[in-house]
Design a protein around this motif. Sequence first.
Motif, short mmCIF file in Angstrom:
data_model
loop_
_atom_site.label_atom_id
_atom_site.label_comp_id
_atom_site.label_asym_id
_atom_site.label_seq_id
_atom_site.Cartn_x
_atom_site.Cartn_y
_atom_site.Cartn_z
N UNK A 1 0.82 -1.22 0.00
CA UNK A 1 0.00 0.00 0.00
C UNK A 1 0.85 1.27 0.00
N UNK A 2 0.34 2.29 -0.66
CA UNK A 2 0.95 3.61 -0.58
C UNK A 2 0.50 4.28 0.71
N UNK A 3 1.20 5.32 1.15
CA UNK A 3 0.75 6.07 2.33
C UNK A 3 -0.66 6.63 2.12
N UNK A 4 -1.47 6.64 3.15
CA UNK A 4 -2.84 7.16 3.09
C UNK A 4 -3.69 6.44 2.06
N UNK A 5 -3.48 5.13 1.95
CA UNK A 5 -4.22 4.35 0.96
C UNK A 5 -4.79 3.09 1.62
N UNK A 6 -6.04 2.77 1.26
CA UNK A 6 -6.69 1.54 1.73
C UNK A 6 -7.12 0.75 0.50
N UNK A 7 -6.84 -0.54 0.51
CA UNK A 7 -7.21 -1.41 -0.61
C UNK A 7 -7.97 -2.61 -0.08
N UNK A 8 -9.17 -2.82 -0.60
CA UNK A 8 -9.97 -3.99 -0.26
C UNK A 8 -10.09 -4.86 -1.50
N UNK A 9 -9.83 -6.16 -1.33
CA UNK A 9 -9.85 -7.09 -2.46
C UNK A 9 -10.69 -8.32 -2.10
N UNK A 10 -11.63 -8.63 -2.98
CA UNK A 10 -12.41 -9.86 -2.86
C UNK A 10 -12.11 -10.72 -4.07
N UNK A 11 -11.74 -11.98 -3.83
CA UNK A 11 -11.38 -12.87 -4.94
C UNK A 11 -12.21 -14.14 -4.91
N UNK A 12 -12.66 -14.54 -6.08
CA UNK A 12 -13.32 -15.83 -6.26
C UNK A 12 -12.60 -16.55 -7.40
N UNK A 13 -12.05 -17.73 -7.10
CA UNK A 13 -11.37 -18.53 -8.10
C UNK A 13 -12.16 -19.80 -8.35
N UNK A 14 -12.09 -20.30 -9.56
CA UNK A 14 -12.83 -21.51 -9.93
C UNK A 14 -12.52 -22.64 -8.97
N UNK A 15 -13.58 -23.21 -8.41
CA UNK A 15 -13.41 -24.35 -7.51
C UNK A 15 -12.95 -23.99 -6.11
N UNK A 16 -12.82 -22.68 -5.82
CA UNK A 16 -12.36 -22.27 -4.50
C UNK A 16 -13.36 -21.31 -3.87
N UNK A 17 -13.30 -21.19 -2.56
CA UNK A 17 -14.20 -20.28 -1.86
C UNK A 17 -13.73 -18.84 -1.98
#
Length: 276
Positions: free
Chosen positions: A41-57
């Motif tokens: 992350x850069x300073x003063x930065x928030x990153x939210x990531x949601x991932x769905x992969x085939x066959x995985x939760x």
Amino acid sequence: MFQFSEGRNSALGRYLLFQLSFLFFLTPLHSQKLSPKTVTPNPEELILITEVSSGKSKTEKVYGASEFLKREYSPASTFKTYLVLSLLENNIIDPKEKIESADKHIPNSPRLLDLRDALFYSSNDYFEKVFPKLGKEKLDLTLRKIGYLENSKSNSKLADWWIDLAGLKHGGRIRLTPKSVHSSWSKIFENGYGLNKDLMEEWKKALFWSKCQEREANVYGKTGSWEGSFWFQGALIRSENDYVIYTILNRSKSGSRTGTITRFYRLAGCKVPSLE
């Protein structure tokens, strides 16, 4: 492990090992993970990531300024995402109709924009022109239906969010946590709203940003800039069971709309499209 004798068999072994190595480096893109291997992350930065992969939760990750998670911010122009849903749901606009729009931040303005263009450039003039046909009452019904304000602590009454037509561009008095903003965005690609299939397809068409040839995926997105917040919400979609959803919030004094867009594309591993 392969074992070979000297001479002719040894040469055959070297050839087979070379072929295996060659195939390893040519692994098809569709079998590679879409999510970034590392996120710094850069300073003063928030990153939210949601991932769905085939066959995985589904997996969810948060990087950066965790203190932002406890606060509420204006959704800025990411709010237009849901304004567009209401416009489509109520058959207010033809997505292909071009409307002349004049916004100082849009290159070559005034220019003709269709619905997808209006979202891509985040035109304020376009939405101010079409909104009177929709009206706040119908928009409120859409927001209630999708639960857009359910997690807002500062918006106990839906009717209180409205300021005026000019405030439409950033959602008026609406204030939401980054997780709430991210959740609303993720549900679009998780089929979490239970909306008509044709409506969802039109909505996604309006949110389309670019083809990502590097990852064999489509990119969908929406920017937002207001009150010192620079948002980019992105979705890298390979299939309905293989995708990554991003929400980036940059509150640095040196932040910018273009910078946040570029940040997403670098994280996603895709070429930045022309912003002109």
